[in-house]
Scaffold this motif. Structure first.
Motif, short mmCIF file in Angstrom:
data_model
loop_
_atom_site.label_atom_id
_atom_site.label_comp_id
_atom_site.label_asym_id
_atom_site.label_seq_id
_atom_site.Cartn_x
_atom_site.Cartn_y
_atom_site.Cartn_z
N ASN A 1 0.87 -1.28 -0.09
CA ASN A 1 0.12 0.02 -0.05
C ASN A 1 0.76 1.19 0.03
O ASN A 1 1.55 1.65 0.99
CB ASN A 1 -0.91 0.10 0.97
N GLN B 1 -5.58 7.89 4.23
CA GLN B 1 -4.42 7.32 4.98
C GLN B 1 -4.66 6.70 5.97
O GLN B 1 -3.78 5.70 6.48
CB GLN B 1 -3.24 8.50 5.26
N ALA C 1 -6.11 2.69 4.50
CA ALA C 1 -5.08 1.78 4.66
C ALA C 1 -5.78 0.56 5.61
O ALA C 1 -5.37 -0.55 5.33
CB ALA C 1 -4.00 2.24 5.78
N HIS D 1 3.43 -1.77 4.35
CA HIS D 1 2.54 -0.73 4.13
C HIS D 1 3.78 0.49 4.22
O HIS D 1 4.40 0.41 5.31
CB HIS D 1 1.82 -0.46 5.22
N SER E 1 4.34 4.36 5.05
CA SER E 1 3.92 5.34 5.86
C SER E 1 4.89 6.71 6.00
O SER E 1 5.19 7.02 4.62
CB SER E 1 3.82 5.00 7.35
N GLY F 1 -3.14 4.88 10.21
CA GLY F 1 -3.00 3.96 9.24
C GLY F 1 -2.01 2.62 9.29
O GLY F 1 -2.41 1.86 9.42
N VAL G 1 -3.35 -1.16 10.16
CA VAL G 1 -2.74 -2.23 9.36
C VAL G 1 -2.14 -3.38 10.27
O VAL G 1 -2.35 -4.49 9.86
CB VAL G 1 -1.37 -1.44 8.67
#
Length: 321
Positions: free
Chosen positions: A80, A97, A101, A117, A119, A138, A142
């Motif tokens: 992501n 976000q 996510a 992921h 960030s 987010g 996750v």
């Protein structure tokens, strides 16, 4: 042993600045790549990054869970990358976000897929910045859905299509004076190719499951040093005028509606109040580029390869010439 050709990696946000470098890195490692984007008809430029049939684009919008689930079907690994620098309409920090996510992570968990992921350094639930708070939310969502997910937090990313170095170079071409917000704020600019390599390494299984990596380049520079480097590369001599944060926030209230390089939001000003560098804790734990065995490229080494187009006399102009 399973070949990478049998592994399907779905990349959300693969047509963006970081996304195209990630797709290129995955193609070089022979993964099958599915790129999930809002407008697949505009992502045709990704096809030449791989062999015929290696890259496939599909429609997905993080605000619509059904489209995310469909995009994830049969995926082995999910990346992501979706993020925004400024809010617009329904594309809010929280929707994209944080909730976005979470939607991807829940779909990944349901599909039994591994997850990476992306960030950002500075993600913090207590931050005064809505961007940073949404990034932190987010991350939390996750890891709640996929505890084994690898989180990647880059510092400010630079590269040919960035909205950072190109923005300052464009402003320097138009104005003899450059406003400097956060003159002494420290950053650790990281090359987009190095971030993409780190993400591909995580896909390969070289990164620790459930860990958060902080990615910064080889140099920690102040905002003034970064802008001065850009001016040197573009052979521009400009006056740098420090702008106090209070005044910058006032200006941003109007500039958030400005086009292109002139756009500045109050939230971006808030972000500039804090250093954006790799933490000592991440260094000690080996959760960095170096920890992955990647020797990062510096701004000074890479930026001349694409910022030369902002020189008044072209590619071969040199300072003093």
């Amino acid at each position: 042993m399973q070949s990478n050709l049998e592994t399907l990696v779905t990349v959300f946000g693969g047509s963006g600045f970081l996304g195209r470098s990630v797709v290129r890195a995955l193609c070089k490692r022979d993964y099958r790549v599915r790129v999930a984007v809002r407008r697949p008809e505009l992502a045709g430029f990704l096809q030449p990054l791989g062999r015929v049939g290696q890259v496939h684009t599909v429609q997905a919008n993080l605000r619509y869970p059904a489209s995310v689930e469909a995009a994830l079907r049969d995926s082995h690994i999910v990346i992501n990358l979706v993020g925004i620098l400024a809010e617009s309409g329904g594309q809010t920090f929280d929707a994209v976000q944080a909730k976005g996510a979470e939607t991807v992570a829940k779909a990944a968990a349901a599909a039994g897929a591994r997850m990476v992921h992306v960030s950002a350094i500075g993600a913090d639930e207590q931050s005064a910045s809505a961007y940073a708070r949404a990034k932190a939310a987010g991350e939390k969502a996750v890891l709640a859905a996929v505890p084994s997910a690898t989180i990647v937090r880059p510092s400010v990313i630079f590269g040919p299509e960035d909205q950072f170095t190109n923005r300052f170079a464009a402003l320097a071409r138009m104005s003899p004076v450059l406003p400097l917000i956060g003159e002494t704020t420290r950053m650790q600019p990281v090359y987009v190719g190095d971030v993409a390599t780190a993400i591909a390494d995580a896909v390969d299984g070289k990164a620790r499951a459930g860990a958060t990596y902080e990615l910064g380049g080889p140099e920690v520079l102040t905002m003034r040093e970064i802008v001065q480097t850009i001016l040197t590369i573009t052979c521009r001599d400009r006056m740098l005028v420090p702008v106090p944060f209070g005044l910058a926030r006032f200006q941003a209230a109007f500039l958030q509606f400005a086009p292109g390089a002139f756009k500045l939001t109050p939230d971006q000003v808030t972000l500039l109040e804090k250093d954006n560098v790799v933490s000592d804790a991440a260094k000690a734990a080996g959760l960095t580029l170096e920890g992955l065995g990647i020797s990062g490229d510096s701004l000074e080494a890479i930026a001349p390869q694409y910022l030369w187009r902002f020189r008044a006399a072209g590619q071969f102009q040199r300072n003093g010439a």
